[in-house]
Scaffold this motif. Structure first.
Motif, PDB file in Angstrom:
ATOM      1  N   PRO A 255       0.796  -1.271   0.164  1.00  9.95           N
ATOM      2  CA  PRO A 255       0.124  -0.104   0.039  1.00  9.95           C
ATOM      3  C   PRO A 255       0.834   1.375   0.082  1.00  9.95           C
ATOM      4  O   PRO A 255       0.241   2.339  -0.238  1.00  9.95           O
ATOM      5  N   TRP A 256       2.322   1.173   0.571  1.00  4.79           N
ATOM      6  CA  TRP A 256       2.991   2.282   0.343  1.00  4.79           C
ATOM      7  C   TRP A 256       3.923   2.308  -0.344  1.00  4.79           C
ATOM      8  O   TRP A 256       4.831   1.058  -0.331  1.00  4.79           O
ATOM      9  N   PRO A 257       4.703   2.916  -1.329  1.00  2.00           N
ATOM     10  CA  PRO A 257       4.040   4.382  -1.419  1.00  2.00           C
ATOM     11  C   PRO A 257       2.997   4.375  -2.713  1.00  2.00           C
ATOM     12  O   PRO A 257       2.709   5.391  -3.068  1.00  2.00           O
ATOM     13  N   GLY A 258       2.528   3.198  -3.148  1.00  2.00           N
ATOM     14  CA  GLY A 258       1.777   3.047  -4.461  1.00  2.00           C
ATOM     15  C   GLY A 258       0.285   3.924  -4.138  1.00  2.00           C
ATOM     16  O   GLY A 258      -0.073   4.485  -5.129  1.00  2.00           O
ATOM     17  N   VAL A 259      -0.406   3.676  -3.208  1.00  2.00           N
ATOM     18  CA  VAL A 259      -1.638   4.546  -2.818  1.00  2.00           C
ATOM     19  C   VAL A 259      -1.270   6.130  -2.886  1.00  2.00           C
ATOM     20  O   VAL A 259      -2.245   6.642  -3.529  1.00  2.00           O
ATOM     21  N   ALA A 260      -0.536   6.252  -2.051  1.00  2.92           N
ATOM     22  CA  ALA A 260       0.061   7.919  -2.025  1.00  2.92           C
ATOM     23  C   ALA A 260       0.345   8.509  -3.407  1.00  2.92           C
ATOM     24  O   ALA A 260      -0.041   9.494  -3.708  1.00  2.92           O
ATOM     25  N   ILE A 261       1.155   7.827  -4.318  1.00  2.00           N
ATOM     26  CA  ILE A 261       1.484   8.216  -5.584  1.00  2.00           C
ATOM     27  C   ILE A 261       0.234   8.164  -6.738  1.00  2.00           C
ATOM     28  O   ILE A 261      -0.052   9.011  -7.432  1.00  2.00           O
ATOM     29  N   GLY A 262      -0.580   7.041  -6.431  1.00  2.00           N
ATOM     30  CA  GLY A 262      -1.425   6.899  -7.247  1.00  2.00           C
ATOM     31  C   GLY A 262      -2.735   7.836  -6.884  1.00  2.00           C
ATOM     32  O   GLY A 262      -3.541   8.080  -7.929  1.00  2.00           O
ATOM     33  N   ILE A 263      -3.083   8.491  -5.672  1.00  2.00           N
ATOM     34  CA  ILE A 263      -3.829   9.588  -5.672  1.00  2.00           C
ATOM     35  C   ILE A 263      -2.959  10.880  -5.850  1.00  2.00           C
ATOM     36  O   ILE A 263      -3.742  11.787  -6.236  1.00  2.00           O
ATOM     37  N   GLY A 264      -1.969  11.007  -5.451  1.00  2.00           N
ATOM     38  CA  GLY A 264      -1.159  12.340  -5.170  1.00  2.00           C
ATOM     39  C   GLY A 264      -0.875  12.947  -6.544  1.00  2.00           C
ATOM     40  O   GLY A 264      -0.787  14.168  -6.966  1.00  2.00           O
ATOM     41  N   ALA A 265      -0.174  11.877  -7.533  1.00  2.00           N
ATOM     42  CA  ALA A 265       0.209  12.471  -8.820  1.00  2.00           C
ATOM     43  C   ALA A 265      -1.080  13.158  -9.649  1.00  2.00           C
ATOM     44  O   ALA A 265      -1.034  14.281 -10.061  1.00  2.00           O
ATOM     45  N   PRO A 266      -2.117  12.113  -9.669  1.00  2.00           N
ATOM     46  CA  PRO A 266      -3.104  12.895 -10.417  1.00  2.00           C
ATOM     47  C   PRO A 266      -3.762  14.159  -9.604  1.00  2.00           C
ATOM     48  O   PRO A 266      -4.276  15.193 -10.339  1.00  2.00           O
ATOM     49  N   LEU A 267      -3.917  13.923  -8.297  1.00  2.00           N
ATOM     50  CA  LEU A 267      -4.330  15.348  -7.738  1.00  2.00           C
ATOM     51  C   LEU A 267      -3.373  16.500  -7.882  1.00  2.00           C
ATOM     52  O   LEU A 267      -3.797  17.553  -8.139  1.00  2.00           O
ATOM     53  N   LEU A 268      -2.009  16.182  -8.025  1.00  2.00           N
ATOM     54  CA  LEU A 268      -1.200  17.423  -8.412  1.00  2.00           C
ATOM     55  C   LEU A 268      -1.344  17.990  -9.808  1.00  2.00           C
ATOM     56  O   LEU A 268      -1.259  19.172 -10.072  1.00  2.00           O
ATOM     57  N   ALA A 269      -1.596  17.064 -10.626  1.00  2.00           N
ATOM     58  CA  ALA A 269      -1.776  17.406 -11.980  1.00  2.00           C
ATOM     59  C   ALA A 269      -3.002  18.210 -12.175  1.00  2.00           C
ATOM     60  O   ALA A 269      -3.221  19.340 -12.733  1.00  2.00           O
ATOM     61  N   ILE A 270      -4.135  17.858 -11.368  1.00  2.00           N
ATOM     62  CA  ILE A 270      -5.576  18.357 -11.422  1.00  2.00           C
ATOM     63  C   ILE A 270      -5.257  19.921 -10.789  1.00  2.00           C
ATOM     64  O   ILE A 270      -5.746  21.130 -11.358  1.00  2.00           O
ATOM     65  N   VAL A 271      -4.611  20.157  -9.645  1.00  2.00           N
ATOM     66  CA  VAL A 271      -4.296  21.327  -9.163  1.00  2.00           C
ATOM     67  C   VAL A 271      -3.529  22.267  -9.793  1.00  2.00           C
ATOM     68  O   VAL A 271      -3.751  23.679 -10.190  1.00  2.00           O
ATOM     69  N   LEU A 272      -2.372  21.956 -10.443  1.00  2.00           N
ATOM     70  CA  LEU A 272      -1.599  22.643 -11.281  1.00  2.00           C
ATOM     71  C   LEU A 272      -2.579  22.926 -12.598  1.00  2.00           C
ATOM     72  O   LEU A 272      -2.358  24.300 -13.067  1.00  2.00           O
ATOM     73  N   TRP A 273      -3.128  22.142 -13.305  1.00  2.00           N
ATOM     74  CA  TRP A 273      -3.986  22.616 -14.449  1.00  2.00           C
ATOM     75  C   TRP A 273      -5.188  23.643 -13.967  1.00  2.00           C
ATOM     76  O   TRP A 273      -5.233  24.589 -14.848  1.00  2.00           O
ATOM     77  N   GLY A 274      -5.929  23.443 -12.868  1.00  2.00           N
ATOM     78  CA  GLY A 274      -6.956  24.403 -12.392  1.00  2.00           C
ATOM     79  C   GLY A 274      -6.368  25.589 -11.981  1.00  2.00           C
ATOM     80  O   GLY A 274      -6.953  26.860 -12.200  1.00  2.00           O
ATOM     81  N   LEU A 275      -4.998  25.713 -11.284  1.00  2.00           N
ATOM     82  CA  LEU A 275      -4.506  26.890 -11.217  1.00  2.00           C
ATOM     83  C   LEU A 275      -3.681  27.800 -12.324  1.00  2.00           C
ATOM     84  O   LEU A 275      -4.128  28.970 -12.360  1.00  2.00           O
ATOM     85  N   PHE A 276      -3.113  27.049 -13.369  1.00  2.00           N
ATOM     86  CA  PHE A 276      -2.505  27.858 -14.435  1.00  2.00           C
ATOM     87  C   PHE A 276      -3.022  27.671 -15.626  1.00  2.00           C
ATOM     88  O   PHE A 276      -2.780  28.469 -16.551  1.00  2.00           O
ATOM     89  N   ARG A 277      -3.843  26.441 -16.144  1.00  2.00           N
ATOM     90  CA  ARG A 277      -3.992  26.045 -17.522  1.00  2.00           C
ATOM     91  C   ARG A 277      -5.344  26.207 -17.823  1.00  2.00           C
ATOM     92  O   ARG A 277      -5.655  26.130 -18.933  1.00  2.00           O
ATOM     93  N   SER A 278      -6.358  26.078 -17.095  1.00  2.00           N
ATOM     94  CA  SER A 278      -7.552  25.713 -17.583  1.00  2.00           C
ATOM     95  C   SER A 278      -8.117  27.098 -18.016  1.00  2.00           C
ATOM     96  O   SER A 278      -7.709  28.136 -17.777  1.00  2.00           O
TER      97      SER A 278
END
Length: 121
Positions: A41-64
């Motif tokens: 479960p570690w670090p797979g779950v953290a990266i599996g949730i964290g990486a797309p979440l980071l991409a969504i936040v970056l996209w929402g802040l700067f690119r959308s």
């Protein structure tokens, strides 16, 4: 009473639909990568949730289209390149070079078309 005129609707073209699908594909790719490339479960779950979440936040802040921060088109391009490149690299690492290259080429062509449109107007 609201005296403001309604904002004109932007025309949605085929490249806009393609870009939306590319964004969704990149986010799903980052989740798949996190869960498959790292031990659970570690670090797979953290990266599996964290990486797309980071991409969504970056996209929402700067690119959308309704980004929180109004930035230069080149900053938008850097964010887009970072998100889409990370998705393509993820497929490469997962042993799917054809998916990685096809995604990268389609994302690059779509990004160039969109970038030219943004710089022209």
């Amino acid at each position: 009473m609201n005296d403001r005129a309604p904002e004109p609707l932007q025309k949605i073209g085929p490249n806009d639909v393609l870009r939306f699908l590319l964004e969704i594909f990149a986010i799903v790719t980052l989740a798949i990568f996190g869960f498959l490339a790292f031990p659970l479960p570690w670090p797979g779950v953290a990266i599996g949730i964290g990486a797309p979440l980071l991409a969504i936040v970056l996209w929402g802040l700067f690119r959308s289209p309704k980004a929180v921060f109004a930035v230069d088109p080149f900053v938008k391009a850097i964010v887009e390149i970072a998100v889409f490149s990370s998705a393509a690299i993820s497929w490469w690492i997962l042993g799917q070079p054809v998916v990685a290259v096809v995604f990268a080429v389609i994302a690059a062509v779509s990004g160039i078309i969109n970038g030219r449109k943004e710089l022209a107007g």
